[in-house]
Design a protein around this motif. Structure first.
Motif, PDB file in Angstrom:
ATOM      1  N   TRP A 141      -4.768  -4.478   1.615  1.00  0.00           N
ATOM      2  CA  TRP A 141      -3.475  -5.015   2.005  1.00  0.00           C
ATOM      3  C   TRP A 141      -3.449  -5.462   3.466  1.00  0.00           C
ATOM      4  N   ARG A 142      -4.335  -4.918   4.285  1.00  0.00           N
ATOM      5  CA  ARG A 142      -4.303  -5.226   5.719  1.00  0.00           C
ATOM      6  C   ARG A 142      -4.819  -6.652   5.932  1.00  0.00           C
ATOM      7  N   GLY A 143      -3.912  -7.539   6.197  1.00  0.00           N
ATOM      8  CA  GLY A 143      -4.258  -8.947   6.307  1.00  0.00           C
ATOM      9  C   GLY A 143      -4.249  -9.677   4.986  1.00  0.00           C
ATOM     10  N   GLY A 144      -3.827  -9.013   3.918  1.00  0.00           N
ATOM     11  CA  GLY A 144      -3.819  -9.627   2.606  1.00  0.00           C
ATOM     12  C   GLY A 144      -2.748 -10.711   2.468  1.00  0.00           C
ATOM     13  N   VAL A 145      -2.919 -11.544   1.444  1.00  0.00           N
ATOM     14  CA  VAL A 145      -1.965 -12.620   1.130  1.00  0.00           C
ATOM     15  C   VAL A 145      -1.328 -12.290  -0.221  1.00  0.00           C
ATOM     16  N   ILE A 146      -0.008 -12.179  -0.240  1.00  0.00           N
ATOM     17  CA  ILE A 146       0.751 -11.787  -1.427  1.00  0.00           C
ATOM     18  C   ILE A 146       1.626 -12.961  -1.860  1.00  0.00           C
ATOM     19  N   TYR A 147       1.579 -13.288  -3.136  1.00  0.00           N
ATOM     20  CA  TYR A 147       2.344 -14.416  -3.678  1.00  0.00           C
ATOM     21  C   TYR A 147       3.541 -13.876  -4.450  1.00  0.00           C
ATOM     22  N   GLN A 148       4.741 -14.212  -3.980  1.00  0.00           N
ATOM     23  CA  GLN A 148       5.948 -13.714  -4.631  1.00  0.00           C
ATOM     24  C   GLN A 148       6.364 -14.593  -5.796  1.00  0.00           C
ATOM     25  N   ILE A 149       6.627 -13.939  -6.925  1.00  0.00           N
ATOM     26  CA  ILE A 149       7.086 -14.621  -8.134  1.00  0.00           C
ATOM     27  C   ILE A 149       8.511 -14.165  -8.453  1.00  0.00           C
ATOM     28  N   TYR A 150       9.416 -15.127  -8.580  1.00  0.00           N
ATOM     29  CA  TYR A 150      10.769 -14.843  -9.050  1.00  0.00           C
ATOM     30  C   TYR A 150      10.764 -15.139 -10.550  1.00  0.00           C
ATOM     31  N   PRO A 151      10.681 -14.112 -11.403  1.00  0.00           N
ATOM     32  CA  PRO A 151      10.315 -14.327 -12.813  1.00  0.00           C
ATOM     33  C   PRO A 151      11.275 -15.220 -13.587  1.00  0.00           C
ATOM     34  N   ARG A 152      12.558 -15.209 -13.263  1.00  0.00           N
ATOM     35  CA  ARG A 152      13.512 -16.063 -13.977  1.00  0.00           C
ATOM     36  C   ARG A 152      13.157 -17.540 -13.830  1.00  0.00           C
ATOM     37  N   SER A 153      12.431 -17.867 -12.755  1.00  0.00           N
ATOM     38  CA  SER A 153      12.257 -19.272 -12.386  1.00  0.00           C
ATOM     39  C   SER A 153      10.801 -19.711 -12.312  1.00  0.00           C
ATOM     40  N   PHE A 154       9.881 -18.939 -12.899  1.00  0.00           N
ATOM     41  CA  PHE A 154       8.474 -19.294 -12.746  1.00  0.00           C
ATOM     42  C   PHE A 154       7.961 -20.100 -13.936  1.00  0.00           C
ATOM     43  N   GLN A 155       8.049 -19.543 -15.139  1.00  0.00           N
ATOM     44  CA  GLN A 155       7.626 -20.268 -16.345  1.00  0.00           C
ATOM     45  C   GLN A 155       8.300 -19.663 -17.569  1.00  0.00           C
ATOM     46  N   ASP A 156       8.940 -20.526 -18.337  1.00  0.00           N
ATOM     47  CA  ASP A 156       9.619 -20.113 -19.563  1.00  0.00           C
ATOM     48  C   ASP A 156       8.675 -20.314 -20.748  1.00  0.00           C
ATOM     49  N   SER A 157       8.286 -19.211 -21.389  1.00  0.00           N
ATOM     50  CA  SER A 157       7.387 -19.312 -22.550  1.00  0.00           C
ATOM     51  C   SER A 157       8.121 -19.230 -23.874  1.00  0.00           C
ATOM     52  N   THR A 158       9.403 -18.841 -23.841  1.00  0.00           N
ATOM     53  CA  THR A 158      10.157 -18.658 -25.085  1.00  0.00           C
ATOM     54  C   THR A 158      11.177 -19.768 -25.318  1.00  0.00           C
ATOM     55  N   GLN A 159      11.272 -20.702 -24.377  1.00  0.00           N
ATOM     56  CA  GLN A 159      12.179 -21.844 -24.479  1.00  0.00           C
ATOM     57  C   GLN A 159      13.637 -21.413 -24.633  1.00  0.00           C
TER      58      GLN A 159
END
Length: 546
Positions: free
Chosen positions: A17-35
């Motif tokens: 984690w020291r110096g790591g890069v973390i990508y935040q995902i807001y799940p409601r708005s990332f990808q809809d698989s159930t349409q």
């Protein structure tokens, strides 16, 4: 899209984690698989190869727990299950396994300071003053005149107390009325929340983002907060139209007892090699000081972020120096996690009025400063804040303060994967928030194979950071601002980098430090020669000592 080979499970590196890069995902708005117009866990799993192609170390998934969704998942009614709109626990397990195969760690958002009023704990607590969970939330009798116990205010506007007719008492809610605050002074509450933490660690998560980490404890005596003079008010944590900014929150948060709980939390994390946590500190006055306290070696979480780089005003060279000097003064051993955008603030491209050059330069600056970093979905595409019409608003915060403050929906609109339809490849049906038309031209498909795109710039600077121990874990010194020019060095034994950034519209000349230097990253008219360098408008360079 760039092909990514599967990788073995991330090596157990307690310092990843020291110096790591973390990508935040807001799940409601990332990808809809159930349409159904709402993103979900299987949608995230589908897009994991894209995230891996960025070169990040971990993903942070905003809440997906069972919830009435009054605050879109930050009001939890079951900490140990997945809300059906996002999928199932089995879907989460598949996501975690797929992420690990790609070399990605999985961090999830734990909301421990408060629950939903629909949580069984609260439903039992409010049923009487004598039940087994009667003291699991912050309850208080009214004053003799029937008014609230003290003057505390909610971040979402109005008093932080709500009258409950069943108990004939008030309960505390630092956020929505439907988000009652848990009573951390009760050891049973602490243990229940640690049990939740263990549940997810046993399920394979690699860490947590802790929401509002400084709100866990309230003053046991419920003393009034003092007024805050107008000259000390700012919009770091709440918009200026919110009366929350009129108080100095001495007693409603930031309590010393928090340190003891965080030690218990860290002891639990340490049972799981490589597990790490980042805390969100919501405080405009004491953010850096608390960061130092909460990230003390072995005593709290590994890293925290305050709101210095999430502020409304554009980050100037002088401000960067000021922030790091203050951090070194009050938290010399602390570890910060920096972000320019997230799900709660206006996207920084809009907030700071950046063009393409500015976006590249600030992204590179973020990759070069000391600390860990969080990137928010779509940031790598250069997404601007979307204009959401009042009739399309979902955020209760924006609905409350419209039009002076339009809420957080503008930074939460769906990710744009392609430009072939009005929904940007996010869903085949109308999304829960509309896709901004101007975002379609910045989709992943439009930028993925374009060498000069902002997306590929992010890939390049993340690779630069990943390939440099100095940028990940090194010291930072020589921090200097001269007008729009910012310079500093990053150093570990055997590697020294000199970083220079022109955060303005005019070219600047500068002298190079003594020694021999080789350019490793630069853009915008850099021209080293005879011990000097010229940086064009909104340009930068990173040089390695040879």
């Amino acid at each position: 899209m760039t092909a990514i080979a599967e990788a073995p499970n991330p090596a157990i590196d307690p310092d990843w984690w020291r110096g790591g890069v973390i990508y935040q995902i807001y799940p409601r708005s990332f990808q809809d698989s159930t349409q159904d117009g709402i993103g979900d866990l299987n949608g995230i799993t589908e897009r994991l190869p894209y995230i891996a192609s960025l070169g990040v170390d971990a993903i942070w998934i905003s809440p997906f727990f069972t919830s009435p969704m009054k605050d879109f998942g930050y009001d939890v009614s079951d900490y140990c299950d997945v809300d059906p709109m996002f999928g199932t626990l089995a879907d989460f397990d598949r996501l975690t396994e797929a992420a690990h195969r790609l070399g990605l760690r999985v961090m999830i958002d734990l909301v421990l300071s408060h629950s939903s009023d629909k949580h069984p704990w609260f439903e039992e607590s409010r049923s009487s003053r004598t039940n087994d969970r009667a003291d699991w939330y912050v309850w208080a009798d009214p004053k003799p005149d029937g008014t609230a116990p003290n003057n505390w205010l909610s971040i979402f506007g109005g008093p932080a107390w709500h009258w409950d007719a069943r108990r004939q008492q008030y309960y505390l809610h630092n956020f929505l009325v439907s988000q009652p605050d848990l009573n951390f002074h009760n050891p049973e509450v602490q243990q229940a929340l640690l049990d939740v933490t263990r549940f997810w660690l046993d399920r394979g998560v690699d860490g947590f983002r802790l929401d509002t980490i400084n709100f866990y404890f309230a003053d046991a005596l419920l003393r009034d907060n003092p007024a805050l003079p107008p000259e000390r008010r700012n919009a770091k944590v709440a918009p200026m139209v919110n009366p929350y900014n009129h108080q100095e929150h001495l007693h409603s948060k930031n309590q010393p007892e928090n340190l003891d709980f965080l030690k218990r939390f860290r002891d639990l994390l340490d049972e799981y090699p490589g597990a790490a946590a980042v805390g969100e500190i919501g405080d405009a006055q004491l953010g850096m000081e608390l960061l130092g306290q909460y990230t003390r070696e072995g005593q709290g979480v590994q890293m925290c972020y305050a709101f210095e780089f999430l502020a409304p005003d554009r980050l100037t060279a002088a401000r960067v120096v000021e922030v790091f000097e203050h951090l070194d003064d009050v938290a010399p051993d602390g570890w910060a996690c920096w972000a320019f955008s997230n799900h709660d603030v206006t996207r920084h491209i809009t907030r700071w009025h950046l063009d393409e050059r500015g976006a590249r330069t600030y992204a590179t600056l973020l990759a070069c400063v000391r600390g860990s970093i969080c990137l928010y979905q779509g940031e790598e595409l250069g997404l601007t804040e979307a204009a959401v019409a009042y009739e399309d608003l979902q955020d209760p915060y924006g609905i409350e303060f419209w039009p002076e403050f339009k809420g957080r929906d503008g930074c939460r609109t769906p990710m744009v994967w392609e430009a072939s339809n009005t929904n940007g490849g996010f869903s085949e049906v109308k999304p829960w928030l509309p896709v901004a038309t101007e975002h379609l031209g910045r989709s992943v498909a439009m930028q993925d194979d374009l060498d000069g795109s902002l997306l590929n710039h992010y890939r390049r600077i993340i690779a630069l950071r990943n390939g440099s121990e100095a940028l990940q874990k090194g010291t930072q010194d020589g921090l200097y601002a001269d007008g729009n020019l910012l310079t500093f060095r990053r150093t570990v034994p055997g590697e020294t980098l000199f970083c220079a950034f022109n955060l303005g519209d005019d070219a600047v000349g500068m002298a190079l430090p003594d020694g021999n230097w080789r350019m490793v990253e630069g853009i915008g008219g850099t021209a080293p020669g005879q011990g000097g360098l010229t940086l064009g408008a909104w340009s930068y360079c990173v040089m390695r000592a040879v």
